[in-house]
Design a protein around this motif. Structure first.
Motif, PDB file in Angstrom:
ATOM      1  N   THR B 125       0.808  -1.301   0.081  1.00  0.00           N
ATOM      2  CA  THR B 125      -0.326   0.407   0.110  1.00  0.00           C
ATOM      3  C   THR B 125       0.545   1.407  -0.391  1.00  0.00           C
ATOM      4  O   THR B 125       2.300   0.870   0.520  1.00  0.00           O
ATOM      5  CB  THR B 125      -1.360  -0.131   1.685  1.00  0.00           C
ATOM      6  N   LEU B 126       0.460   2.575   0.097  1.00  0.00           N
ATOM      7  CA  LEU B 126       1.118   3.780  -0.470  1.00  0.00           C
ATOM      8  C   LEU B 126       1.051   4.308   0.882  1.00  0.00           C
ATOM      9  O   LEU B 126       0.276   3.648   2.715  1.00  0.00           O
ATOM     10  CB  LEU B 126       0.266   4.627  -0.831  1.00  0.00           C
ATOM     11  N   ASN B 127       2.025   5.105   1.187  1.00  0.00           N
ATOM     12  CA  ASN B 127       2.288   5.363   3.402  1.00  0.00           C
ATOM     13  C   ASN B 127       1.391   6.705   3.603  1.00  0.00           C
ATOM     14  O   ASN B 127       1.898   7.480   2.607  1.00  0.00           O
ATOM     15  CB  ASN B 127       4.028   5.907   3.008  1.00  0.00           C
ATOM     16  N   GLU B 128       1.260   6.128   4.342  1.00  0.00           N
ATOM     17  CA  GLU B 128       0.127   7.364   5.452  1.00  0.00           C
ATOM     18  C   GLU B 128       0.456   8.428   5.684  1.00  0.00           C
ATOM     19  O   GLU B 128      -0.227   9.777   6.029  1.00  0.00           O
ATOM     20  CB  GLU B 128      -0.976   7.127   6.267  1.00  0.00           C
ATOM     21  N   GLY B 129       1.575   8.560   5.936  1.00  0.00           N
ATOM     22  CA  GLY B 129       2.878   9.195   7.000  1.00  0.00           C
ATOM     23  C   GLY B 129       2.765   9.326   8.599  1.00  0.00           C
ATOM     24  O   GLY B 129       2.357   7.629   8.980  1.00  0.00           O
ATOM     25  N   LEU B 130       3.878  10.141   9.494  1.00  0.00           N
ATOM     26  CA  LEU B 130       2.801   9.434  10.732  1.00  0.00           C
ATOM     27  C   LEU B 130       2.456   9.483  11.792  1.00  0.00           C
ATOM     28  O   LEU B 130       1.463  10.640  10.886  1.00  0.00           O
ATOM     29  CB  LEU B 130       5.047   9.901  11.798  1.00  0.00           C
ATOM     30  N   GLY B 131       2.167   9.678  13.239  1.00  0.00           N
ATOM     31  CA  GLY B 131       1.166  10.031  14.354  1.00  0.00           C
ATOM     32  C   GLY B 131       0.234   8.436  13.577  1.00  0.00           C
ATOM     33  O   GLY B 131       0.170   8.164  13.647  1.00  0.00           O
ATOM     34  N   LYS B 132      -1.333   9.430  13.779  1.00  0.00           N
ATOM     35  CA  LYS B 132      -2.791   8.860  13.599  1.00  0.00           C
ATOM     36  C   LYS B 132      -3.156   8.805  12.262  1.00  0.00           C
ATOM     37  O   LYS B 132      -3.232   9.231  11.877  1.00  0.00           O
ATOM     38  CB  LYS B 132      -3.695  10.459  14.100  1.00  0.00           C
ATOM     39  N   PHE B 227       8.748   6.679   0.725  1.00  0.00           N
ATOM     40  CA  PHE B 227       9.587   5.699   0.208  1.00  0.00           C
ATOM     41  C   PHE B 227       9.074   4.514   1.263  1.00  0.00           C
ATOM     42  O   PHE B 227       9.620   3.317   0.652  1.00  0.00           O
ATOM     43  CB  PHE B 227      11.150   5.677  -0.048  1.00  0.00           C
ATOM     44  N   LEU B 228       9.622   4.186   2.158  1.00  0.00           N
ATOM     45  CA  LEU B 228       8.834   2.930   3.358  1.00  0.00           C
ATOM     46  C   LEU B 228       8.426   1.556   2.656  1.00  0.00           C
ATOM     47  O   LEU B 228       8.567   0.557   2.537  1.00  0.00           O
ATOM     48  CB  LEU B 228       8.550   3.097   4.489  1.00  0.00           C
ATOM     49  N   ASN B 229       7.451   2.172   1.911  1.00  0.00           N
ATOM     50  CA  ASN B 229       6.300   1.454   1.212  1.00  0.00           C
ATOM     51  C   ASN B 229       6.324   1.197  -0.309  1.00  0.00           C
ATOM     52  O   ASN B 229       6.206   0.332  -0.726  1.00  0.00           O
ATOM     53  CB  ASN B 229       4.959   1.509   1.048  1.00  0.00           C
ATOM     54  N   LEU B 230       8.205   1.268  -0.503  1.00  0.00           N
ATOM     55  CA  LEU B 230       8.727   0.997  -1.844  1.00  0.00           C
ATOM     56  C   LEU B 230       9.977   0.299  -1.516  1.00  0.00           C
ATOM     57  O   LEU B 230      10.472  -0.872  -1.653  1.00  0.00           O
ATOM     58  CB  LEU B 230       9.026   1.902  -3.153  1.00  0.00           C
TER      59      LEU B 230
END
Lengths: 67, 417
Positions: B125-132, B227-230
């Motif tokens: 999947t695509l990375n949503e960012g940090l936090g909630k 980039f983590l999700n890649l």
């Protein structure tokens, strides 16, 4: 032997727990530390399994060498 | 059986070294992920039932059911999740990976990676960012709204842009990022920047409204972990090249679902070996304590399995400000990992170790013999569903996974010795 030991400068080779070497160094004792751990952490069951693999591999290498 | 383990492992590592994952595009999970169904929820780690799921994984499942329109409220979602109307399966059994809770469902957009010479594909999947965010078990309205925006704006823009950009070889991009201070697990700052550099001109060339294009670029720019999700599906693809080489003791999977840690080994086809997921030691966000932390969770340990992440921490000294420890610790983690690996990466080189290749190919036998566990760095989720990330830190797998795998290996190959 003990008579020869006392009164002379001690040099230490420490195996295993690093803090033993650190303590000796702090006291000015010349110490070399070796990061040694017992094979398989001393777990006999795991060591026995590893021995089986080693024994098998030894036979495999002999058989391949004999070809 | 005349299998030379050393040779089998050399073959496994050569296959990993030869793999060249490239970015192929973006698709909808239902259309591109093998075995995907509308009532199927893919998750991180080894197989698990709803009853045994930890808080953040449950929270992510509930959020995903709301996102898919299968439930209207968290209460409805929780009830539905416990029924046999919903099925669960690990991403790893569907050629994919998911960070943290790693929940993936039918409507979600996914990156598609392909082996450069054609053939195998991997997904994430695509990375949503940090936090909630969903992957940390949060499921509030802002989480669902962001996921919908990712589905309706972010993914279509990127999908249109990728064919307009030069081919992106992710192995090369990761190799460059290691030269720039990333280890592409918990530090993806350089890799994300490199990705933006390749995609930005193509995004501008698409025919989407200017505001959408600007928002997509802002979103990628604001998320150092984009980039983590890649890096994860790239590592997955490289390691899949070693599956399932007969007799090889190279570990091809390490992952966690927040309850169990699981590994798979090249010569033990498709079998999972599990142990209790450990508590992560690290730096927590203000207001949280160790009491709040869920055990280790996520498929992101696929990076360590491929010689990145904790195995390449020497390349990323700045990461200790995020996961804890000292620069010397980071150097030592990498040095130690050479003791349990059979190879060194040709692609991933560590500048401050005279460009030595990162430790590659975890050998099950060496882990057991030396009693030395792989080093992983990771994010920390709150143990309660709905809260999200509380910090990042360092963790090891439970030794039991490796001991059980060794027992199974002996049973399969040499029990009569």
């Amino acid at each position: 032997m003990l008579k020869d030991f006392f009164g002379k400068k001690v040099k230490v080779i420490n195996l295993g727990i690093a803090s033993f070497a650190e303590d000796l160094r702090k006291q000015g004792v010349e110490t070399i530390h070796t990061d040694w751990r017992p094979p398989a952490g001393g777990n006999k069951k795991i060591q026995a399994l590893l021995d089986k693999v080693a024994s098998w591999q030894s036979k495999v290498k002999s058989a391949k060498g004999a070809r | 059986m005349l299998i030379d383990i050393q040779q089998a492992n050399a073959n496994a590592i050569a296959a990993i070294q030869a793999s060249q994952p490239v970015l192929k595009g973006i698709g909808t999970a239902l259309e591109v992920v093998p075995g995907m169904k509308k009532n199927l929820i893919l998750h991180a780690g080894p197989p698990i039932t709803w009853e045994r799921m930890s808080g953040p994984l449950r929270g992510a499942v509930m959020g995903a059911l709301i996102y898919e329109g299968l439930a209207n409220t968290p209460e409805e979602a929780e009830k539905l999740a416990a029924t046999d109307k919903i099925e669960y399966s690990p991403w790893h059994e569907h050629d994919g990976v998911g960070p943290m809770a790693g929940v993936g469902t039918a409507s979600m957009p996914v990156w598609i990676l392909e082996e450069q010479k054609g053939g195998r594909k991997t997904f994430c999947t695509l990375n949503e960012g940090l936090g909630k965010v969903l992957r940390y078990g949060a499921y509030s309205e802002e989480v669902i709204t962001r996921l919908k925006w990712m589905e309706t704006v972010l993914a279509p823009v990127l999908k249109a842009a990728i064919p307009l950009a030069p081919e992106i070889n992710l192995k090369n991009m990761i190799a460059q990022a290691l030269q720039m201070g990333d280890e592409v697990h918990n530090r993806n700052k350089a890799a994300t920047s490199l990705l933006i550099r390749e995609l930005a001109p193509a995004i501008v060339k698409t025919s989407f409204p200017e505001a959408d294009k600007a928002r997509v670029l802002e979103f990628m720019h604001s998320n150092d972990h984009f980039f983590l999700n890649l890096s994860m599906p790239a590592a997955k693809m490289m390691l899949q090249a070693a599956e399932w080489i007969e007799g090889s003791t190279i570990v091809t999977t390490m992952c966690r679902n927040g309850t169990d840690f699981g590994i798979r080994v090249a010569g033990l086809k498709e079998r999972w070996f599990t142990g209790q997921a450990q508590i992560v030691k690290g730096l927590l966000f203000p207001g949280f304590s160790e009491e709040d932390c869920n055990p280790d969770i996520g498929d992101s340990a696929i990076t360590e399995t491929c010689g990145l992440g904790g195995f390449s921490m020497a390349a990323a000294p700045a990461i200790v400000k995020f996961v804890g420890g000292t620069v010397n610790d980071a150097m030592n983690f990498t040095r130690k990992m050479y003791e349990i690996t059979d190879g060194e990466s040709q692609a991933f080189q560590i500048p401050n170790m005279e460009f030595r290749g990162s430790p590659l190919g975890i050998n099950l036998l060496k882990v057991c013999e030396k009693n030395l566990l792989p080093q992983i760095n990771t994010g920390i989720a709150h143990k309660k569903a709905g809260v999200g990330q509380v910090g990042a830190g360092l963790v090891n797998p439970p030794l039991k996974c490796f001991e059980d795998a060794l027992e199974a290996y002996v049973e399969k190959y040499c029990k009569d010795e």
